[in-house]
Write an enzyme that holds these catalytic residues in place. Structure first.
Site, short mmCIF file in Angstrom:
data_model
loop_
_atom_site.label_atom_id
_atom_site.label_comp_id
_atom_site.label_asym_id
_atom_site.label_seq_id
_atom_site.Cartn_x
_atom_site.Cartn_y
_atom_site.Cartn_z
N ALA A 1 -33.69 57.32 50.02
CA ALA A 1 -32.30 56.87 50.05
C ALA A 1 -31.95 56.39 51.45
O ALA A 1 -32.11 57.12 52.43
CB ALA A 1 -31.37 58.01 49.65
N GLN B 1 -34.90 52.45 48.51
CA GLN B 1 -33.70 52.82 47.75
C GLN B 1 -32.47 52.70 48.65
O GLN B 1 -32.42 53.35 49.70
CB GLN B 1 -33.83 54.26 47.24
CG GLN B 1 -32.71 54.65 46.28
CD GLN B 1 -32.74 56.12 45.90
OE1 GLN B 1 -32.78 56.99 46.77
NE2 GLN B 1 -32.72 56.41 44.61
N CYS C 1 -35.98 61.70 50.47
CA CYS C 1 -35.44 61.80 51.83
C CYS C 1 -36.40 62.57 52.72
O CYS C 1 -36.91 63.61 52.31
CB CYS C 1 -34.11 62.57 51.82
SG CYS C 1 -32.78 61.72 51.01
N ARG D 1 -42.64 65.31 44.01
CA ARG D 1 -43.28 66.41 44.73
C ARG D 1 -44.78 66.47 44.52
O ARG D 1 -45.53 66.89 45.42
CB ARG D 1 -42.61 67.73 44.33
CG ARG D 1 -41.20 67.84 44.91
CD ARG D 1 -40.40 68.93 44.26
NE ARG D 1 -40.11 68.63 42.85
CZ ARG D 1 -39.37 69.39 42.06
NH1 ARG D 1 -38.83 70.50 42.55
NH2 ARG D 1 -39.15 69.05 40.81
N ARG E 1 -31.19 53.98 39.90
CA ARG E 1 -31.35 55.37 39.45
C ARG E 1 -30.01 55.86 38.91
O ARG E 1 -28.98 55.71 39.58
CB ARG E 1 -31.81 56.26 40.62
CG ARG E 1 -31.87 57.73 40.23
CD ARG E 1 -32.55 58.58 41.29
NE ARG E 1 -33.99 58.39 41.25
CZ ARG E 1 -34.88 59.39 41.29
NH1 ARG E 1 -34.48 60.65 41.36
NH2 ARG E 1 -36.17 59.13 41.26
N SER F 1 -41.48 58.50 43.58
CA SER F 1 -40.02 58.66 43.57
C SER F 1 -39.50 58.69 45.01
O SER F 1 -40.15 59.26 45.89
CB SER F 1 -39.73 60.00 42.89
OG SER F 1 -38.58 59.97 42.14
N TYR G 1 -23.74 60.93 44.41
CA TYR G 1 -23.44 60.11 45.59
C TYR G 1 -22.43 59.02 45.20
O TYR G 1 -21.98 58.97 44.05
CB TYR G 1 -24.73 59.55 46.18
CG TYR G 1 -25.63 60.68 46.67
CD1 TYR G 1 -25.18 61.54 47.68
CD2 TYR G 1 -26.89 60.93 46.11
CE1 TYR G 1 -25.97 62.60 48.12
CE2 TYR G 1 -27.68 61.99 46.55
CZ TYR G 1 -27.21 62.81 47.55
OH TYR G 1 -27.97 63.87 47.97
C1 LIG Z 1 -37.65 66.22 49.44
C2 LIG Z 1 -36.95 65.45 48.36
C3 LIG Z 1 -36.14 64.39 48.69
C4 LIG Z 1 -35.53 63.63 47.69
N1 LIG Z 1 -34.80 62.53 48.04
C5 LIG Z 1 -34.36 61.69 47.07
C6 LIG Z 1 -33.81 60.43 47.40
O1 LIG Z 1 -33.78 60.02 48.57
N2 LIG Z 1 -33.33 59.66 46.39
C7 LIG Z 1 -33.40 60.07 45.08
O2 LIG Z 1 -32.94 59.34 44.20
N3 LIG Z 1 -33.97 61.24 44.74
C8 LIG Z 1 -34.46 62.04 45.70
N4 LIG Z 1 -35.10 63.20 45.35
C9 LIG Z 1 -35.39 63.45 43.93
C10 LIG Z 1 -36.78 62.93 43.60
O3 LIG Z 1 -36.85 61.51 43.72
C11 LIG Z 1 -37.20 63.32 42.17
O4 LIG Z 1 -36.29 62.76 41.27
C12 LIG Z 1 -37.22 64.82 41.98
O5 LIG Z 1 -37.93 65.46 43.03
C13 LIG Z 1 -37.88 65.20 40.64
O6 LIG Z 1 -39.18 64.67 40.56
P1 LIG Z 1 -40.49 65.58 40.87
O7 LIG Z 1 -40.40 66.78 39.98
O8 LIG Z 1 -41.66 64.69 40.53
O9 LIG Z 1 -40.46 65.95 42.33
C14 LIG Z 1 -35.70 63.98 46.34
C15 LIG Z 1 -36.49 65.09 46.02
C16 LIG Z 1 -37.13 65.80 47.00
C17 LIG Z 1 -38.03 66.95 46.61
#
Ligand SMILES: Cc1cc2nc3c(=O)[nH]c(=O)nc-3n(C[C@H](O)[C@H](O)[C@H](O)COP(=O)(O)O)c2cc1C
Length: 378
Positions: free
Chosen positions: A58, A101, A25, A338, A243, A22, A195
């Site tokens: 992103a 992204q 940032c 994560r 997304r 995923s 966003y």
């Molecule tokens: C540090 C961090 C940065 C993230 N940055 C983005 C991002 O740039 N674009 C986005 O769509 N989601 C972003 N997310 C959301 C993740 O892509 C993901 O949807 C979210 O962490 C849930 O998935 P997980 O439980 O496997 O971590 C971010 C999440 C985290 C923890």
């Protein structure tokens, strides 16, 4: 048989398995330019992880569209050259498909990076938690569909007129051309989390009374125009994902019916997959507990309602859980964030745990338990 390791083709792109990293940032950029050392380490880790597809964070299509001063951009030659160098470097040792992204932060731009989130989304010390930048820290003017701030302490965004919307559409298309030249295999558009594109879709933030506000049909218009511009700029063999929010989790916000309708339109204009996430649109949202797979039902509803290739996301951490999501047909891929930070070889261990005969290559093949009597860590 492990369904998680079934190959999948997205247009001309062949994925070895259904595991996507995923976008996340990293807040390590300066002037929108990646940090060479950090991003080579981070992206290098992603493409050696066993995932079928890795998607970079992103990436803003114009300076004002960065979430924070640490976010990356793809709107000038320096940023493009740095990203092209990164892609060339990781290609020397991995052929794992790599995407990026593209997004615009809209009214949630000009914020502090979320570096330490242990105290909640918007803790008292805002410098840790994604709160709005004060002027003395370099704040800039954000844009939105309507002059409605995200929350009380946030700036009121400048309402985009048709000229401004045209500028942003062109910026998305220009960044797409740049991403293609950099060598990225695919593009994902950020249409979730409050966003810019999602702020047009959501009732919470879109209070317009022109052709871009009011009915869902109208609220979808600008995001669909942007997606069409990106699709038009992207070579036909490269896939495009979006997304979306399956729910804003706010009584004033969008729900799963809006998501299904939006995904159906996306499918109609050549989008190859949607990832179904949620939240981020309204400060008064009431979030569900992040139990394992807490958003999978939203992906399932979108997949059933539209038939589009669908990615489930949100606290997917175990290989058996991920495999079950694919096996049961709730989604076609899983996006994992994560767990890959916690465990950068998640894909390898998933293969072993699910009994898949899948071998890392080169020097890394020497950790195959067959050749390594100590065996891998559990
Ligand atoms: C540090 C961090 C940065 C993230 N940055 C983005 C991002 O740039 N674009 C986005 O769509 N989601 C972003 N997310 C959301 C993740 O892509 C993901 O949807 C979210 O962490 C849930 O998935 P997980 O439980 O496997 O971590 C971010 C999440 C985290 C923890």
């Amino acid at each position: 048989m492990a369904f998680l390791f079934e190959p999948l083709a997205l247009r001309g792109l062949a994925l070895n398995n259904r595991i996507m990293i995923s976008p996340m940032c990293q807040y390590q950029a300066r002037e929108g330019i990646i940090s060479g050392p950090w991003h080579r380490t981070h992206v290098g880790m992603m493409v050696l992880s066993g995932a079928g597809l890795a998607v970079m964070e992103a990436t803003a299509v114009e300076a004002a569209g960065r979430i924070s001063l640490g976010c990356i951009g793809l709107y000038n030659d320096q940023q493009e050259a740095a990203l092209a160098g990164l892609v060339a470097d990781v290609r020397r040792f991995s052929s794992t498909p790599l995407g990026i992204q593209l997004g615009h932060a809209g009214r949630k731009a000009s914020a502090y990076p979320i570096l330490d989130n242990r105290d909640g989304m918007f803790p008292a010390d805002r410098s840790k938690g994604g709160g709005p930048l004060p002027v003395e820290a370099g704040a800039w003017a954000p844009y939105g569909p309507s002059p409605v701030p995200f929350d009380t302490h946030w700036q009121t965004p400048d309402m985009l007129d048709e000229e401004g919307m045209g500028r942003i559409k062109q910026a998305f298309a220009a960044s797409t051309l740049r991403a293609d030249r950099c060598g990225f295999d695919m593009i994902e558009i950020h249409g979730a989390h409050g966003y810019l594109l999602h702020s047009f879709l959501s009732r919470v933030s879109n209070k317009r009374d022109d052709a871009y506000g009011g009915s869902l049909q109208n609220r979808m218009r600008f995001p669909l125009e942007v997606v069409a511009a990106v699709r038009g700029a992207l070579p036909g063999n490269k896939p495009l994902g979006v997304r979306i929010n399956g729910s804003d989790w706010s009584p004033d916000g969008n729900s799963i019916e809006d998501a299904v309708a939006f995904a159906a339109e996306l499918k109609g204009i050549g989008v190859d997959y949607v990832t179904v996430s949620g939240g981020g649109a309204a400060p008064n949202a009431i979030y569900p507990r992040q139990d394992p797979g807490y958003m999978v039902h939203l992906a399932e509803a979108v997949k059933r309602g539209t038939g589009i290739t669908t990615v489930a996301v949100g606290t997917i951490t175990s290989p058996v859980q991920a495999d079950e999501i694919i096996r049961s047909g709730k989604a076609d891929l899983v996006a994992i964030g994560r767990a890959f930070i916690d465990h950068p070889k998640w894909g390898w261990h998933a293969a072993r745990e699910l009994g898949v005969d899948w071998l890392p290559t080169g020097l890394q093949a020497r950790v195959d338990p067959k050749y390594w009597p100590l065996k891998a860590i559990a």
